[in-house]
Design a protein around this motif. Sequence first.
Motif, PDB file in Angstrom:
ATOM      1  N   ALA A 182       0.871  -1.240   0.046  1.00  0.00           N
ATOM      2  CA  ALA A 182      -0.026  -0.171  -0.089  1.00  0.00           C
ATOM      3  C   ALA A 182       1.073   1.360  -0.027  1.00  0.00           C
ATOM      4  O   ALA A 182       1.992   1.317   0.756  1.00  0.00           O
ATOM      5  CB  ALA A 182      -0.936   0.092   1.297  1.00  0.00           C
ATOM      6  N   LEU A 196      -3.632   3.912  -2.047  1.00  0.00           N
ATOM      7  CA  LEU A 196      -3.747   2.919  -3.100  1.00  0.00           C
ATOM      8  C   LEU A 196      -2.919   1.538  -2.902  1.00  0.00           C
ATOM      9  O   LEU A 196      -1.848   1.615  -2.235  1.00  0.00           O
ATOM     10  CB  LEU A 196      -3.340   3.286  -4.568  1.00  0.00           C
ATOM     11  CG  LEU A 196      -3.898   2.762  -5.807  1.00  0.00           C
ATOM     12  CD1 LEU A 196      -5.378   3.158  -5.862  1.00  0.00           C
ATOM     13  CD2 LEU A 196      -3.109   3.340  -6.833  1.00  0.00           C
ATOM     14  N   TRP A 235      -6.608  -3.334  -7.637  1.00  0.00           N
ATOM     15  CA  TRP A 235      -6.390  -2.110  -6.953  1.00  0.00           C
ATOM     16  C   TRP A 235      -7.346  -2.086  -5.869  1.00  0.00           C
ATOM     17  O   TRP A 235      -8.552  -2.387  -6.037  1.00  0.00           O
ATOM     18  CB  TRP A 235      -6.398  -0.829  -7.645  1.00  0.00           C
ATOM     19  CG  TRP A 235      -5.263  -0.905  -8.850  1.00  0.00           C
ATOM     20  CD1 TRP A 235      -5.199  -1.176 -10.107  1.00  0.00           C
ATOM     21  CD2 TRP A 235      -3.795  -0.556  -8.327  1.00  0.00           C
ATOM     22  NE1 TRP A 235      -3.885  -1.041 -10.598  1.00  0.00           N
ATOM     23  CE2 TRP A 235      -3.133  -0.452  -9.483  1.00  0.00           C
ATOM     24  CE3 TRP A 235      -3.264  -0.289  -7.312  1.00  0.00           C
ATOM     25  CZ2 TRP A 235      -1.804  -0.152  -9.734  1.00  0.00           C
ATOM     26  CZ3 TRP A 235      -1.917  -0.120  -7.322  1.00  0.00           C
ATOM     27  CH2 TRP A 235      -1.116   0.108  -8.310  1.00  0.00           C
ATOM     28  N   ARG A 236      -6.993  -1.490  -4.716  1.00  0.00           N
ATOM     29  CA  ARG A 236      -7.907  -0.831  -3.707  1.00  0.00           C
ATOM     30  C   ARG A 236      -7.688   0.616  -3.410  1.00  0.00           C
ATOM     31  O   ARG A 236      -6.478   0.780  -3.280  1.00  0.00           O
ATOM     32  CB  ARG A 236      -8.198  -1.655  -2.412  1.00  0.00           C
ATOM     33  CG  ARG A 236      -8.409  -3.159  -2.490  1.00  0.00           C
ATOM     34  CD  ARG A 236      -7.879  -3.786  -1.236  1.00  0.00           C
ATOM     35  NE  ARG A 236      -8.695  -3.428  -0.102  1.00  0.00           N
ATOM     36  CZ  ARG A 236     -10.093  -3.853   0.281  1.00  0.00           C
ATOM     37  NH1 ARG A 236     -10.482  -4.762  -0.348  1.00  0.00           N
ATOM     38  NH2 ARG A 236     -10.469  -3.289   1.361  1.00  0.00           N
ATOM     39  N   ARG A 237      -8.725   1.404  -3.485  1.00  0.00           N
ATOM     40  CA  ARG A 237      -8.481   2.988  -3.450  1.00  0.00           C
ATOM     41  C   ARG A 237      -9.016   3.498  -2.264  1.00  0.00           C
ATOM     42  O   ARG A 237     -10.274   2.908  -1.873  1.00  0.00           O
ATOM     43  CB  ARG A 237      -8.851   3.509  -4.462  1.00  0.00           C
ATOM     44  CG  ARG A 237      -8.962   4.921  -4.641  1.00  0.00           C
ATOM     45  CD  ARG A 237      -9.693   5.689  -5.537  1.00  0.00           C
ATOM     46  NE  ARG A 237      -9.920   7.004  -5.331  1.00  0.00           N
ATOM     47  CZ  ARG A 237     -10.248   7.952  -6.249  1.00  0.00           C
ATOM     48  NH1 ARG A 237     -10.354   7.541  -7.611  1.00  0.00           N
ATOM     49  NH2 ARG A 237     -10.731   9.180  -6.073  1.00  0.00           N
ATOM     50  N   CYS A 240      -6.993   5.472   5.768  1.00  0.00           N
ATOM     51  CA  CYS A 240      -6.718   5.070   4.397  1.00  0.00           C
ATOM     52  C   CYS A 240      -5.917   3.767   4.119  1.00  0.00           C
ATOM     53  O   CYS A 240      -6.241   3.043   3.362  1.00  0.00           O
ATOM     54  CB  CYS A 240      -6.384   6.336   3.616  1.00  0.00           C
ATOM     55  SG  CYS A 240      -7.718   7.468   3.238  1.00  0.00           S
ATOM     56  N   VAL A 249      -6.925   0.125   2.304  1.00  0.00           N
ATOM     57  CA  VAL A 249      -6.370  -0.538   1.014  1.00  0.00           C
ATOM     58  C   VAL A 249      -5.177  -1.580   1.277  1.00  0.00           C
ATOM     59  O   VAL A 249      -4.924  -2.119   0.106  1.00  0.00           O
ATOM     60  CB  VAL A 249      -5.620   0.666   0.295  1.00  0.00           C
ATOM     61  CG1 VAL A 249      -6.977   1.753  -0.023  1.00  0.00           C
ATOM     62  CG2 VAL A 249      -4.529   1.166   1.004  1.00  0.00           C
TER      63      VAL A 249
END
Length: 338
Positions: free
Chosen positions: A140, A151, A158-160, A258, A262
């Motif tokens: 990440a 991200l 992908w994970r955002r 965040c 992700v």
Amino acid sequence: MNRVLGVDSGGSGLRIALGLARGGPGETAVRTAGVVTTAEPVRTGAGGIDAEHLLEQVVPAARKLLADADAASPSSAAGGQRVGRLAAVAVGAAGMATLGDDLRARLPGALLDALGVPRLVLAADAVTAYAGALGRRPGAVVAAGTGMIALGTDLVRWRRADGWGHLLGDSGGGAWIGRAGLDAAMRAYDGRRGGSPALLARAEAVLGPAPELPGLLYPRTDRAAVLASFAPEVAACAGDDPVADGILAEAAGHIVDCAAAVCPASGACRVALTGGLFGIGAPLLAPVRARLAARLPHASLADAAGDPLAGALTLAAALAAGAPLLPLDPRLLSVTHP
């Protein structure tokens, strides 16, 4: 050896780099041959990021970099090897995921016409930040400058998290911190709770009298960058001002939230922090580290190998050589062949 171009377009301007790339499908390497920096952010409008405005800055810069490279080595690169033509360009742009329709529609053909570029990578700036920081490894990346986005990838998808701009999100980013600092300054000017005389003094020293700040900020199209310019002033007051400390602690919480959103779901997670905001140092990094250890004990902070501009060059070099890229995604990372 191929010439490639990397572009990093953010809230505070652009950086354009010429790279000399070597290698093949298995592995590539790229070194920077020159960089041009502009202080004018690319405009956004009804159609999203303004492709024409980006081209107005990128094309002259690319031509200058190519001319300088030719002047330094008219017919060969170091070691006697001939330097190839401009083989690929990678553009990493803030807002690409949500505001990139105009770029995706117009940039490939325009760059082919202007520079003869046969291959183009269009990426969110968080993707180029990821490529610069971790390369093609799972993990990440939190990219924080004027804005903030995280991200992560397991190399399959992908994970955002966040990256929604300073009006809807970018929580914990430079504009968020700067706006919170100016809010505290205006509270102190009014005599309201939560005000900071220290931040009021800094605001008036660097921006002007408090009653004039709305007129300074609201008409500007680059107000996010102006807000972010106050983030270092918040950091400078930290340690002596509990309000500034609280702003940075809250920003650290948003950043770690965040990262948690992700990180790949299984296994250890390497987390890299990249972007100009982290240059303010310990006042922000110390609470980020503490909150990361508490929230994500399975995660470890990794030093970023390079910045988003290096990531753009890495992606351009990989595309030119036919090497693997990071996962493709319609909004985050796309490849075009005009």
